[in-house]
Design a protein around this motif. Structure first.
Motif, mmCIF file in Angstrom:
data_model
loop_
_atom_site.group_PDB
_atom_site.id
_atom_site.type_symbol
_atom_site.label_atom_id
_atom_site.label_comp_id
_atom_site.label_asym_id
_atom_site.label_seq_id
_atom_site.Cartn_x
_atom_site.Cartn_y
_atom_site.Cartn_z
ATOM 1 N N THR A 4 0.847 -1.183 0.000
ATOM 2 C CA THR A 4 0.000 0.000 0.000
ATOM 3 C C THR A 4 0.884 1.234 0.000
ATOM 4 O OG1 THR A 4 -0.052 -0.118 2.373
ATOM 5 C CG2 THR A 4 -1.905 -1.072 1.210
ATOM 6 N N PRO A 5 0.681 2.117 -0.950
ATOM 7 C CA PRO A 5 1.583 3.244 -1.129
ATOM 8 C C PRO A 5 1.223 4.452 -0.268
ATOM 9 C CG PRO A 5 0.029 3.100 -2.929
ATOM 10 C CD PRO A 5 -0.371 2.063 -1.933
ATOM 11 N N ASP A 6 0.112 4.375 0.417
ATOM 12 C CA ASP A 6 -0.352 5.544 1.149
ATOM 13 C C ASP A 6 0.458 5.794 2.412
ATOM 14 O OD1 ASP A 6 -3.129 3.939 2.841
ATOM 15 O OD2 ASP A 6 -1.037 3.412 2.593
ATOM 16 N N SER A 7 1.529 5.056 2.522
ATOM 17 C CA SER A 7 2.321 5.128 3.741
ATOM 18 C C SER A 7 3.223 6.348 3.763
ATOM 19 C CB SER A 7 3.160 3.878 3.870
ATOM 20 O OG SER A 7 3.834 3.655 2.653
ATOM 21 N N ALA A 8 2.651 7.487 3.486
ATOM 22 C CA ALA A 8 3.433 8.718 3.539
ATOM 23 C C ALA A 8 3.942 8.953 4.953
ATOM 24 C CB ALA A 8 2.595 9.899 3.100
ATOM 25 N N THR A 9 3.071 8.715 5.875
ATOM 26 C CA THR A 9 3.452 8.852 7.282
ATOM 27 C C THR A 9 3.845 7.492 7.845
ATOM 28 O OG1 THR A 9 1.128 8.656 7.727
ATOM 29 C CG2 THR A 9 2.076 10.865 7.846
ATOM 30 N N GLU A 10 4.573 6.794 7.077
ATOM 31 C CA GLU A 10 4.758 5.396 7.401
ATOM 32 C C GLU A 10 5.629 5.175 8.627
ATOM 33 O OE1 GLU A 10 8.532 4.566 4.563
ATOM 34 O OE2 GLU A 10 6.507 4.291 3.817
ATOM 35 N N THR A 11 5.608 4.009 9.045
ATOM 36 C CA THR A 11 6.201 3.576 10.289
ATOM 37 C C THR A 11 7.715 3.702 10.344
ATOM 38 O OG1 THR A 11 6.354 1.409 9.387
ATOM 39 C CG2 THR A 11 4.385 1.896 10.622
ATOM 40 N N ALA A 12 8.160 4.814 10.836
ATOM 41 C CA ALA A 12 9.528 4.996 11.298
ATOM 42 C C ALA A 12 10.588 4.272 10.488
ATOM 43 C CB ALA A 12 9.630 4.539 12.750
ATOM 44 N N ASP A 13 10.687 4.597 9.232
ATOM 45 C CA ASP A 13 11.759 3.952 8.474
ATOM 46 C C ASP A 13 12.973 4.852 8.367
ATOM 47 O OD1 ASP A 13 11.075 4.732 5.046
ATOM 48 O OD2 ASP A 13 10.788 5.888 6.859
ATOM 49 N N SER A 14 12.713 6.141 8.306
ATOM 50 C CA SER A 14 13.800 7.069 8.049
ATOM 51 C C SER A 14 14.791 7.126 9.201
ATOM 52 C CB SER A 14 13.227 8.464 7.808
ATOM 53 O OG SER A 14 12.337 8.788 8.848
ATOM 54 N N SER A 15 14.389 6.639 10.329
ATOM 55 C CA SER A 15 15.297 6.689 11.466
ATOM 56 C C SER A 15 16.502 5.792 11.233
ATOM 57 C CB SER A 15 14.560 6.262 12.726
ATOM 58 O OG SER A 15 14.001 4.968 12.523
ATOM 59 N N ILE B 47 7.565 -0.452 -3.845
ATOM 60 C CA ILE B 47 6.668 0.584 -3.341
ATOM 61 C C ILE B 47 5.452 0.814 -4.222
ATOM 62 C CG2 ILE B 47 8.564 1.735 -2.157
ATOM 63 C CD1 ILE B 47 8.682 3.806 -4.254
ATOM 64 N N GLY B 48 5.300 -0.033 -5.213
ATOM 65 C CA GLY B 48 4.075 0.014 -6.014
ATOM 66 C C GLY B 48 3.999 1.253 -6.866
ATOM 67 N N PRO B 49 2.803 1.704 -7.187
ATOM 68 C CA PRO B 49 2.664 2.909 -7.995
ATOM 69 C C PRO B 49 3.447 4.025 -7.333
ATOM 70 C CG PRO B 49 0.533 1.884 -7.672
ATOM 71 C CD PRO B 49 1.493 1.161 -6.799
ATOM 72 N N ALA B 50 4.517 4.422 -7.979
ATOM 73 C CA ALA B 50 5.430 5.352 -7.328
ATOM 74 C C ALA B 50 5.545 6.631 -8.128
ATOM 75 C CB ALA B 50 6.808 4.715 -7.197
ATOM 76 N N ARG B 51 5.575 7.716 -7.435
ATOM 77 C CA ARG B 51 5.778 8.998 -8.093
ATOM 78 C C ARG B 51 7.264 9.252 -8.265
ATOM 79 N NH1 ARG B 51 1.781 13.368 -5.499
ATOM 80 N NH2 ARG B 51 2.723 14.502 -7.219
ATOM 81 N N TYR B 52 7.548 10.100 -9.193
ATOM 82 C CA TYR B 52 8.947 10.427 -9.477
ATOM 83 C C TYR B 52 9.695 10.832 -8.208
ATOM 84 C CZ TYR B 52 12.942 12.660 -11.706
ATOM 85 O OH TYR B 52 14.198 13.013 -12.084
ATOM 86 N N GLY B 53 9.077 11.709 -7.454
ATOM 87 C CA GLY B 53 9.705 12.192 -6.233
ATOM 88 C C GLY B 53 9.995 11.089 -5.222
ATOM 89 N N ASP B 54 9.096 10.141 -5.127
ATOM 90 C CA ASP B 54 9.303 9.019 -4.213
ATOM 91 C C ASP B 54 10.549 8.246 -4.608
ATOM 92 O OD1 ASP B 54 6.896 9.734 -3.111
ATOM 93 O OD2 ASP B 54 5.742 8.233 -4.226
ATOM 94 N N ILE B 55 10.631 7.987 -5.900
ATOM 95 C CA ILE B 55 11.754 7.209 -6.397
ATOM 96 C C ILE B 55 13.055 7.969 -6.183
ATOM 97 C CG2 ILE B 55 12.751 6.138 -8.429
ATOM 98 C CD1 ILE B 55 9.862 5.936 -9.533
ATOM 99 N N GLU B 56 13.011 9.234 -6.494
ATOM 100 C CA GLU B 56 14.197 10.067 -6.326
ATOM 101 C C GLU B 56 14.660 10.060 -4.868
ATOM 102 O OE1 GLU B 56 13.650 14.148 -7.466
ATOM 103 O OE2 GLU B 56 15.661 14.234 -8.320
#
Lengths: 130, 130
Positions: A4-15, B47-56
Motif C-alpha cells: 500500500t503506497p499511502d504510507s506517507a506517514t509510514e512507520t519509522a523507516d527514516s530513522s 513501493i508500487g505505484p510510485a511517483r517520481y519524487g518518491d523514487i528520487e
DNA sequence: TATTTATACTGTCAACTCCGAAGTATTGGA
DNA sequence: TCCAATACTTCGGAGTTGACAGTATAAATA
C-alpha cells in the motif's frame, strides 16, 4: 510486492537505514551492472573451466580489453577464479568460485527470461538498440 | 546449473541461429546492465505505484537526469508503465507492467543475494567501489 | 498583485568511464 | 628470420553520468 503506497506517514523507516528494501546500491550489483558482466558469468558457468580465448570466441561482440577488465573485476570480487599455468604459449583458466555458482543460479532465470523477451520483441518489431 | 552442454540435442525447437547459450547480448540485458536499472525495477516493485519524487528520494545517489533517463528507457521497453494525471502540481505514477513483474520475480533473488554478499564482504573488509 | 510552493522533469557542460583497434611479450617451429 | 599462438595492455575517442540551473502551471500565501 505492491505494498500500500499511502504510507506517507509510514512507520519509522527514516530513522534507521536498516532498509528492508532489497535494492543494494553497493558492490556486487554495481559490478554486474557493467556491460557483459552478467553474460560473462553465464558463459563461464556454461562452458566450465574456460580459457581466455574460448571466452573471447564466445563473445565476438566484446573487445579483448573490455573482456579483460570484466574478468579481472569478477576475479577480484571472488566470483571467478583464475588459474595460470606457466607454459608457452600461456594458458589461463577461469572458473566459477562457489560464490560465482550461487550467482549463476540467480542469474540463469533472468537471462533465460531476457532471451525470451528479446525474441518476442524482435517478432513484434519493437527495437531499441543501445 | 552447469548443465551438460550436450542439451543441444533436445527437441530441436528453435530454428533460430544456433546458440543454445543462454547469454543474450541484445536488448533487455543491455538495458538492465545500465547503472541503477535493476534496482530501479526493484523499488518500483517494492513501493508500487510510485511517483517520481518518491523514487528520487529512495535513490539519493542517482541524479535526477539519470533517473529520468532510466525511467524512460524502462517505460519504452515495456517494463514500467507511466500514468500522467493532468493536475497542478503535476502527478505521474510509475508502475510495473505485467512484463515488469515477471522481471521483478527474476530480479528479486539476485538482489537479495547481492545484498547478503555485500554485507559479508564489508564485514571481511574487502571493498571494491566503482 | 507579487511571491512562494510544489512537482516532474529538461538542458547544459564538464568529468568520468567504457570501448575497440592495434600493439606487447614469450618461445617454439618453418 | 619470420610467423604463429596466447593472454593480455595501451591509447584515444566515444559514450555515460552528475551537479546545477531552468521550465511550466496554478493554488496558496503575503
Amino acid at each position: 510486492m505492491a505494498e500500500t503506497p499511502d504510507s506517507a506517514t509510514e512507520t519509522a523507516d527514516s530513522s534507521s537505514p536498516g532498509h528492508d528494501c532489497l535494492c543494494p546500491l553497493g558492490g556486487v550489483m554495481d559490478l554486474l551492472s557493467r556491460r557483459y558482466a552478467m553474460q560473462l558469468v553465464c558463459v563461464v558457468d556454461a562452458i566450465g573451466p574456460a580459457r581466455y580465448g574460448d571466452i573471447e570466441a564466445t563473445f565476438e561482440e566484446v573487445s579483448s580489453s573490455t573482456l579483460s577488465t570484466r574478468l579481472e573485476e569478477l576475479v577480484d570480487a571472488g566470483i571467478l577464479s583464475r588459474e595460470q599455468y606457466d607454459e608457452i604459449p600461456p594458458r589461463v583458466e577461469y572458473e566459477l568460485t562457489e560464490t560465482g555458482e550461487e550467482l549463476g543460479e540467480r542469474l540463469e532465470p533472468l537471462l533465460r527470461w531476457a532471451e525470451e523477451i528479446d525474441e518476442t520483441e524482435l517478432a513484434t518489431g519493437q527495437s531499441k538498440e543501445r
